[in-house]
Design a protein around this motif. Structure first.
Motif, PDB file in Angstrom:
ATOM      1  N   PRO A  26       0.943  -1.178  -0.100  1.00 25.83           N
ATOM      2  CA  PRO A  26       0.147   0.134  -0.005  1.00 25.83           C
ATOM      3  C   PRO A  26       0.827   1.518   0.001  1.00 25.83           C
ATOM      4  O   PRO A  26       0.488   2.278  -0.410  1.00 25.83           O
ATOM      5  CB  PRO A  26      -0.911  -0.181   1.268  1.00 25.83           C
ATOM      6  CG  PRO A  26      -0.862  -1.426   1.625  1.00 25.83           C
ATOM      7  CD  PRO A  26       0.588  -2.020   1.117  1.00 25.83           C
ATOM      8  N   GLU A  27       1.989   1.264   0.512  1.00 23.02           N
ATOM      9  CA  GLU A  27       2.804   2.584   0.499  1.00 23.02           C
ATOM     10  C   GLU A  27       3.041   3.075  -1.096  1.00 23.02           C
ATOM     11  O   GLU A  27       3.740   2.198  -1.680  1.00 23.02           O
ATOM     12  CB  GLU A  27       4.120   2.312   1.350  1.00 23.02           C
ATOM     13  CG  GLU A  27       3.791   2.010   2.645  1.00 23.02           C
ATOM     14  CD  GLU A  27       5.044   1.834   3.624  1.00 23.02           C
ATOM     15  OE1 GLU A  27       5.080   1.889   4.751  1.00 23.02           O
ATOM     16  OE2 GLU A  27       6.164   1.597   3.172  1.00 23.02           O
ATOM     17  N   LEU A  28       2.909   4.286  -1.177  1.00 21.61           N
ATOM     18  CA  LEU A  28       3.011   4.856  -2.598  1.00 21.61           C
ATOM     19  C   LEU A  28       4.161   5.759  -2.467  1.00 21.61           C
ATOM     20  O   LEU A  28       4.540   6.465  -1.483  1.00 21.61           O
ATOM     21  CB  LEU A  28       1.809   5.505  -2.960  1.00 21.61           C
ATOM     22  CG  LEU A  28       0.388   4.731  -3.015  1.00 21.61           C
ATOM     23  CD1 LEU A  28      -0.691   5.590  -3.360  1.00 21.61           C
ATOM     24  CD2 LEU A  28       0.543   3.266  -3.735  1.00 21.61           C
ATOM     25  N   ASP A  29       4.723   6.093  -3.867  1.00 27.00           N
ATOM     26  CA  ASP A  29       5.579   6.986  -4.091  1.00 27.00           C
ATOM     27  C   ASP A  29       4.754   8.462  -4.301  1.00 27.00           C
ATOM     28  O   ASP A  29       3.768   8.359  -4.311  1.00 27.00           O
ATOM     29  CB  ASP A  29       6.834   6.586  -5.042  1.00 27.00           C
ATOM     30  CG  ASP A  29       6.095   6.289  -6.458  1.00 27.00           C
ATOM     31  OD1 ASP A  29       5.085   6.727  -6.904  1.00 27.00           O
ATOM     32  OD2 ASP A  29       6.680   5.582  -7.164  1.00 27.00           O
ATOM     33  N   ALA A  30       5.682   9.558  -4.832  1.00 23.73           N
ATOM     34  CA  ALA A  30       5.201  10.821  -5.124  1.00 23.73           C
ATOM     35  C   ALA A  30       4.162  10.570  -6.174  1.00 23.73           C
ATOM     36  O   ALA A  30       3.551  11.634  -6.686  1.00 23.73           O
ATOM     37  CB  ALA A  30       6.120  11.430  -5.310  1.00 23.73           C
ATOM     38  N   LYS A  31       4.418   9.618  -7.080  1.00 24.89           N
ATOM     39  CA  LYS A  31       3.300   9.429  -8.264  1.00 24.89           C
ATOM     40  C   LYS A  31       2.159   8.723  -8.262  1.00 24.89           C
ATOM     41  O   LYS A  31       1.717   8.709  -9.151  1.00 24.89           O
ATOM     42  CB  LYS A  31       4.252   8.995  -9.685  1.00 24.89           C
ATOM     43  CG  LYS A  31       5.686   9.555  -9.791  1.00 24.89           C
ATOM     44  CD  LYS A  31       5.648  10.915 -10.542  1.00 24.89           C
ATOM     45  CE  LYS A  31       6.902  11.420 -11.242  1.00 24.89           C
ATOM     46  NZ  LYS A  31       6.721  12.477 -12.069  1.00 24.89           N
ATOM     47  N   GLY A  32       2.164   8.036  -7.066  1.00 20.62           N
ATOM     48  CA  GLY A  32       1.127   7.363  -6.874  1.00 20.62           C
ATOM     49  C   GLY A  32       1.112   5.951  -6.854  1.00 20.62           C
ATOM     50  O   GLY A  32       0.210   5.158  -7.254  1.00 20.62           O
ATOM     51  N   ASN A  33       2.561   5.300  -7.471  1.00 14.97           N
ATOM     52  CA  ASN A  33       2.819   4.099  -7.748  1.00 14.97           C
ATOM     53  C   ASN A  33       3.366   3.505  -6.443  1.00 14.97           C
ATOM     54  O   ASN A  33       3.981   3.998  -5.505  1.00 14.97           O
ATOM     55  CB  ASN A  33       3.536   3.825  -8.770  1.00 14.97           C
ATOM     56  CG  ASN A  33       2.887   4.454  -9.961  1.00 14.97           C
ATOM     57  OD1 ASN A  33       1.798   4.250 -10.344  1.00 14.97           O
ATOM     58  ND2 ASN A  33       3.994   5.285 -10.705  1.00 14.97           N
ATOM     59  N   SER A  34       3.220   1.924  -6.250  1.00 13.41           N
ATOM     60  CA  SER A  34       3.519   1.303  -5.035  1.00 13.41           C
ATOM     61  C   SER A  34       5.241   1.350  -4.830  1.00 13.41           C
ATOM     62  O   SER A  34       5.737   0.883  -5.955  1.00 13.41           O
ATOM     63  CB  SER A  34       3.052  -0.163  -4.950  1.00 13.41           C
ATOM     64  OG  SER A  34       3.534  -0.896  -4.029  1.00 13.41           O
ATOM     65  N   VAL A  35       5.804   1.625  -3.860  1.00 16.01           N
ATOM     66  CA  VAL A  35       7.138   1.770  -3.801  1.00 16.01           C
ATOM     67  C   VAL A  35       7.582   0.217  -3.990  1.00 16.01           C
ATOM     68  O   VAL A  35       8.619   0.134  -4.714  1.00 16.01           O
ATOM     69  CB  VAL A  35       7.735   2.262  -2.373  1.00 16.01           C
ATOM     70  CG1 VAL A  35       9.041   2.058  -2.151  1.00 16.01           C
ATOM     71  CG2 VAL A  35       7.289   3.768  -2.439  1.00 16.01           C
ATOM     72  N   LEU A  36       7.232  -0.965  -2.756  1.00  9.94           N
ATOM     73  CA  LEU A  36       7.657  -2.064  -2.873  1.00  9.94           C
ATOM     74  C   LEU A  36       7.172  -2.965  -4.202  1.00  9.94           C
ATOM     75  O   LEU A  36       7.945  -3.704  -4.589  1.00  9.94           O
ATOM     76  CB  LEU A  36       7.051  -2.603  -1.645  1.00  9.94           C
ATOM     77  CG  LEU A  36       7.968  -2.752  -0.382  1.00  9.94           C
ATOM     78  CD1 LEU A  36       7.970  -1.079   0.032  1.00  9.94           C
ATOM     79  CD2 LEU A  36       7.485  -3.806   0.651  1.00  9.94           C
ATOM     80  N   GLY A  37       6.023  -2.516  -4.875  1.00  3.74           N
ATOM     81  CA  GLY A  37       5.687  -3.027  -6.052  1.00  3.74           C
ATOM     82  C   GLY A  37       6.735  -2.798  -7.137  1.00  3.74           C
ATOM     83  O   GLY A  37       6.661  -3.899  -7.926  1.00  3.74           O
ATOM     84  N   ALA A  38       6.854  -1.574  -7.526  1.00  5.18           N
ATOM     85  CA  ALA A  38       7.926  -1.151  -8.538  1.00  5.18           C
ATOM     86  C   ALA A  38       9.200  -1.991  -8.376  1.00  5.18           C
ATOM     87  O   ALA A  38       9.766  -2.474  -9.236  1.00  5.18           O
ATOM     88  CB  ALA A  38       7.969   0.381  -8.467  1.00  5.18           C
ATOM     89  N   PHE A  39       9.697  -1.972  -7.071  1.00  2.00           N
ATOM     90  CA  PHE A  39      11.091  -2.624  -6.740  1.00  2.00           C
ATOM     91  C   PHE A  39      10.736  -4.162  -7.238  1.00  2.00           C
ATOM     92  O   PHE A  39      11.769  -4.646  -7.827  1.00  2.00           O
ATOM     93  CB  PHE A  39      11.088  -2.550  -5.247  1.00  2.00           C
ATOM     94  CG  PHE A  39      12.373  -3.289  -4.746  1.00  2.00           C
ATOM     95  CD1 PHE A  39      13.782  -3.246  -5.341  1.00  2.00           C
ATOM     96  CD2 PHE A  39      11.958  -4.512  -3.957  1.00  2.00           C
ATOM     97  CE1 PHE A  39      14.750  -3.743  -4.608  1.00  2.00           C
ATOM     98  CE2 PHE A  39      13.014  -5.363  -3.719  1.00  2.00           C
ATOM     99  CZ  PHE A  39      14.350  -5.224  -4.177  1.00  2.00           C
ATOM    100  N   ALA A  40       9.800  -4.742  -6.614  1.00  2.00           N
ATOM    101  CA  ALA A  40       9.479  -6.211  -6.868  1.00  2.00           C
ATOM    102  C   ALA A  40       9.514  -6.480  -8.290  1.00  2.00           C
ATOM    103  O   ALA A  40      10.149  -7.588  -8.650  1.00  2.00           O
ATOM    104  CB  ALA A  40       8.273  -6.619  -6.388  1.00  2.00           C
ATOM    105  N   LEU A  41       8.852  -5.774  -9.151  1.00  3.77           N
ATOM    106  CA  LEU A  41       8.790  -6.087 -10.751  1.00  3.77           C
ATOM    107  C   LEU A  41      10.208  -5.836 -11.334  1.00  3.77           C
ATOM    108  O   LEU A  41      10.682  -6.569 -11.942  1.00  3.77           O
ATOM    109  CB  LEU A  41       7.685  -5.106 -11.247  1.00  3.77           C
ATOM    110  CG  LEU A  41       6.376  -5.358 -10.795  1.00  3.77           C
ATOM    111  CD1 LEU A  41       5.325  -4.325 -11.647  1.00  3.77           C
ATOM    112  CD2 LEU A  41       6.077  -6.710 -11.421  1.00  3.77           C
ATOM    113  N   GLU A  42      10.758  -4.736 -10.840  1.00  4.64           N
ATOM    114  CA  GLU A  42      12.145  -4.610 -11.421  1.00  4.64           C
ATOM    115  C   GLU A  42      13.231  -5.614 -11.049  1.00  4.64           C
ATOM    116  O   GLU A  42      13.924  -6.160 -11.937  1.00  4.64           O
ATOM    117  CB  GLU A  42      12.708  -3.222 -10.919  1.00  4.64           C
ATOM    118  CG  GLU A  42      14.073  -2.919 -11.429  1.00  4.64           C
ATOM    119  CD  GLU A  42      14.696  -1.495 -11.075  1.00  4.64           C
ATOM    120  OE1 GLU A  42      15.465  -1.055 -11.659  1.00  4.64           O
ATOM    121  OE2 GLU A  42      14.002  -1.030 -10.043  1.00  4.64           O
TER     122      GLU A  42
END
Length: 317
Positions: free
Chosen positions: A288-304
């Motif tokens: 649930p934690e989002l960055d300044a753009k409104g995207n999941s911080v952990l989600g983006a990391f996990a996909l990368e």
């Protein structure tokens, strides 16, 4: 497709990502501008991978339902594309916006035509189109998603929908602004009711990965036994949807996502992200934690990290 003998490698990769992601807790914030989402416990992380051979892999909170929010725009867009075809493009564009997901700026300079179906203005136009075509859009959409997930109990969270509707003043302004340009047919209040209910649909990572499988499988959904089931889109339209997800699916961070991850994605302020690896499978991640753009911080990391560990990218499909 991932060879069967590599399945243990994928499981190990998910376990590694789950462990590494814990260090990122606290680097983002939940979507507190929606009161119901502000109460979601932030330190949660789930990830599910579904492959075109019918196998699935999951880690963490992958079975926990969450509010899919803007990920619902993917499903309404597909429904509109199926029913409207190319006529859809007279009312919404296909270009990245480069602006915040709820921005009004471009609408005035571009005469009430939203840049793409995934920013709020574009999604509202899509919902307006579907509201014209369906007497009860909310249940028509739920019916389609229940079939895709094989879950007849799938529904929206009434409290979240109400919370969004009561605080959705900017979305209402977007709707009325587009109506002033003749690009909105139905009463904005009615469309906003439908829009808030679609955003409040709750799914788990495992369900979301399954529901988007048709985008990795040439437009065909997979049945419970892993065989092709419902024909959602033609192969050509599937390719077009994936292209739009790659260029427009992550708000004004779409370019960064394409550079770092290289897969078609759709994000949501509920903390979910779904990614498509055409010909291979789908990935759904939630935190649930989002960055300044409104995207999941952990989600983006996990996909990368997943594409780093597996070598998946759009061009390889």
């Amino acid at each position: 497709m991932l060879p069967a003998h590599l399945a243990p490698t994928l499981s190990a990769a998910l376990d590694q990502i789950h462990t590494e992601a814990q260090a990122l807790f606290g680097q983002g914030h939940v979507a507190d501008y929606i009161p119901a989402l502000a109460r979601v416990p932030p330190r949660q992380f789930g990830m599910a991978v579904a492959l075109t051979d019918g196998s699935t892999f999951a880690v963490g909170d992958a079975q926990t339902p969450f509010s899919i929010q803007s990920i619902s725009k993917l499903f309404t867009f597909v429904l509109a594309l199926k029913t409207q075809g190319d006529a859809l493009w007279s009312r919404v564009g296909r270009e990245p916006s480069g602006a915040a997901f709820n921005s009004m700026v471009q609408l005035e300079t571009e005469h009430g035509i939203p840049r793409n179906p995934f920013i709020n203005a574009g999604a509202l136009v899509i919902t307006d189109i579907l509201t014209t075509g369906y007497a009860h859009l909310d249940y028509a959409l739920l019916g389609a998603m229940r079939r895709l997930t094989d879950d007849p109990a799938l529904s929206w969270n009434v409290a979240v929908a109400r919370s969004e509707r009561e605080t959705g003043h900017r979305n209402m302004a977007l709707a009325y602004f587009m109506k002033s340009y003749g690009n909105f047919v139905n009463p904005p209040e009615l469309v906003l009711d439908n829009y808030c209910r679609q955003c409040a649909i709750e799914m788990s990572c495992a369900q979301l990965a399954q529901a988007t499988m048709f985008l990795a499988n040439g437009g065909r959904d997979l049945g419970r036994d892993g065989s092709p089931d419902e024909h959602m889109l033609s192969p050509a339209d599937t390719r077009r949807v994936n292209a739009l997800l790659l260029t427009c699916g992550a708000y004004d961070a779409a370019g960064d996502f394409a550079y770092r991850i290289g897969l078609p994605v759709k994000t949501g302020v509920g903390g979910g992200i779904v990614a498509i690896a055409p010909g291979m499978g789908t990935v759904a991640v939630w935190s649930p934690e989002l960055d300044a753009k409104g995207n999941s911080v952990l989600g983006a990391f996990a996909l990368e990290r997943l594409v780093q560990l597996t070598g998946w990218h759009y061009a390889s499909a």
